[in-house]
Design an enzyme around this catalytic site. Structure first.
Site, PDB file in Angstrom:
ATOM      1  N   SER A 282       0.813  -1.222   0.000  1.00 16.32           N
ATOM      2  CA  SER A 282       0.000   0.000   0.000  1.00 16.32           C
ATOM      3  C   SER A 282       0.843   1.267   0.000  1.00 16.32           C
ATOM      4  CB  SER A 282      -1.006   0.002   1.150  1.00 16.32           C
ATOM      5  OG  SER A 282      -0.404   0.334   2.369  1.00 16.32           O
ATOM      6  N   GLN A 283       2.176   1.134   0.175  1.00 15.57           N
ATOM      7  CA  GLN A 283       3.040   2.297  -0.053  1.00 15.57           C
ATOM      8  C   GLN A 283       2.945   2.743  -1.512  1.00 15.57           C
ATOM      9  OE1 GLN A 283       3.995  -0.665   0.975  1.00 15.57           O
ATOM     10  NE2 GLN A 283       5.493  -1.528  -0.432  1.00 15.57           N
TER      11      GLN A 283
ATOM     12  N   LYS B  68      -2.565   4.833  11.711  1.00 14.74           N
ATOM     13  CA  LYS B  68      -1.532   3.872  12.105  1.00 14.74           C
ATOM     14  C   LYS B  68      -0.602   4.566  13.091  1.00 14.74           C
ATOM     15  CE  LYS B  68       1.566   0.429  10.096  1.00 14.74           C
ATOM     16  NZ  LYS B  68       2.082  -0.187   8.848  1.00 14.74           N
TER      17      LYS B  68
ATOM     18  N   ASP C 159      -0.068   0.503   5.554  1.00 12.24           N
ATOM     19  CA  ASP C 159       0.614   1.804   5.534  1.00 12.24           C
ATOM     20  C   ASP C 159      -0.313   2.946   5.121  1.00 12.24           C
ATOM     21  OD1 ASP C 159       2.912   0.530   6.298  1.00 12.24           O
ATOM     22  OD2 ASP C 159       3.867   0.576   4.335  1.00 12.24           O
TER      23      ASP C 159
HETATM   24  N1  ASP Z   1       4.143  -1.990   3.526  1.00 14.59           N
HETATM   25  C1  ASP Z   1       2.985  -2.819   3.791  1.00 14.59           C
HETATM   26  C2  ASP Z   1       1.794  -2.228   3.062  1.00 14.59           C
HETATM   27  O1  ASP Z   1       1.255  -1.241   3.481  1.00 14.59           O
HETATM   28  C3  ASP Z   1       2.752  -2.886   5.261  1.00 14.59           C
HETATM   29  C4  ASP Z   1       1.506  -3.627   5.677  1.00 14.59           C
HETATM   30  O2  ASP Z   1       0.663  -4.032   4.913  1.00 14.59           O
HETATM   31  O3  ASP Z   1       1.360  -3.831   6.909  1.00 14.59           O
HETATM   32  O4  ASP Z   1       1.400  -2.761   2.070  1.00 14.59           O
END
Ligand code: ASP
Length: 339
Positions: free
Chosen positions: A70-71, A176, A104
């Protein structure tokens, strides 16, 4: 808020559609690293298969919308989600929707959907902090909880929610708060709206009778250009100049304290506001409300106070307003009050 006419037939299971977008909940261990993993590997069906008995709670359908961390969440996936959810609810294909998502930016997607999905049927976003291959992976339990919430008749009229670690949060306030803990999501200004365990879904109070502020789904990606300027000690106006130089139609200040910032930045923001750029004062603090006309005089500066919205959500609200052609500062301020 459009009321939806269908109800679950007596004796029938609620119909829930799962829209998968990726994230750690769909992550798998990285063979090249003892600690790393790659987000967005497992499919929607893999996620369902990992939760024994999910098909006893609801009749499930799964659709893969994307498979990204989701970044990398972006306007196009938001529009795809919004159109798919509209299609599902308009065609009475489901009683609720669950969106699997990385943690994220889950609060941003939840906020966006809360403001473009007009149906009173529930949309529940869910993620996990540990990948699907981890010891004590939290994804399967979280997914079960999310389906329980989406299938619960009390969930109607509450807009978009985020469910993780047995806790139900509203889209407006959820954020978050910890980089790695499974208990990362909080709603600092309002508290969670409910809890869920294997036995029951419990909401803290009734759904609001106030209509939700919703907008038409924007016609195309990218959404209008709005930048966030992050305030810090020793700051000059470089970030503001850069945003304007790249054509920003709106700027959100992630201000210090009560939405304040250094004098050269205040001057640059006010000059931009007077030239028609929408400027919203939010705060980097993480809780509380930015008070209008308190530390800074919004009336004189031509700025808008974000009240309780954090910078990321303020940016989305400004994008939706701009895309709906709303640029009058008083109307923008009203929308922040109603959000
Ligand atoms: N970087 C990951 C995302 O946001 C972290 C997660 O899913 O907890 O996709």
């Amino acid at each position: 808020m459009a009321a939806s006419s269908s109800t679950v037939a007596p004796g029938a299971l609620p119909r829930i559609t799962i829209l998968a977008t990726g994230g750690t909940i769909a992550g798998k261990a990285n063979a090249n690293s003892a600690v790393g993993y790659t987000a967005g590997q497992a499919t929607a069906q893999d996620l369902i298969d990992a939760v024994p008995g999910l098909d006893k709670i609801a009749t499930l359908q799964a659709v893969q919308i994307s498979n990204i961390g989701s970044q990398d969440m972006n306007d196009q996936v938001w529009l795809d989600l919004a159109h798919k959810i509209d299609e599902i609810f308009a065609g009475d294909q489901a009683d609720g929707v669950v969106v699997t998502h990385g943690t994220d930016t889950i609060e941003e997607t939840a906020f966006f959907l809360d403001h473009v999905v007009a149906s009173d049927k529930p949309v529940v976003l869910v993620g996990s902090m540990r990948p699907s291959t981890a010891l004590s992976a939290d994804g399967p339990a979280n997914l079960r909880s999310a389906v329980q919430v989406a299938a619960d008749s009390q969930a109607r009229g509450r807009g978009t929610m985020v469910v993780l670690n047995d806790t139900i949060h509203g889209a407006k306030d959820v954020t978050k708060s910890n980089t790695t803990s499974v208990q990362t999501f909080t709603s600092p200004n309002s508290g969670p709206i409910g809890h869920v365990d294997a036995a029951a879904v419990q909401f803290a109070g009734p759904a609001t009778t106030q209509p939700r502020l919703t907008f038409p789904v924007p016609g195309k990606a990218p959404l209008p250009h709005v930048d966030i300027v992050y305030s810090h000690a020793g700051m000059d106006a470089t970030q503001v100049d850069d945003a304007l130089g790249h054509g920003a139609l709106g700027i959100v200040l992630a201000g210090v304290g009560d939405g304040n910032t250094a004098k050269p930045v205040v001057d640059a923001l006010s000059a931009a506001a007077k030239r028609g750029v929408l400027v919203v004062r939010s705060s980097r603090v993480g809780s509380g409300s930015v008070v209008r006309n308190a530390e800074l005089n919004d009336d004189e500066l031509g700025t808008v106070s974000a009240l309780g919205l954090n910078p990321a959500k303020s940016r989305i609200l400004l994008q939706l307003l701009l895309s709906d052609g709303i640029t009058d500062v008083a109307k923008v301020q009203q929308a922040f009050g109603d959000s």
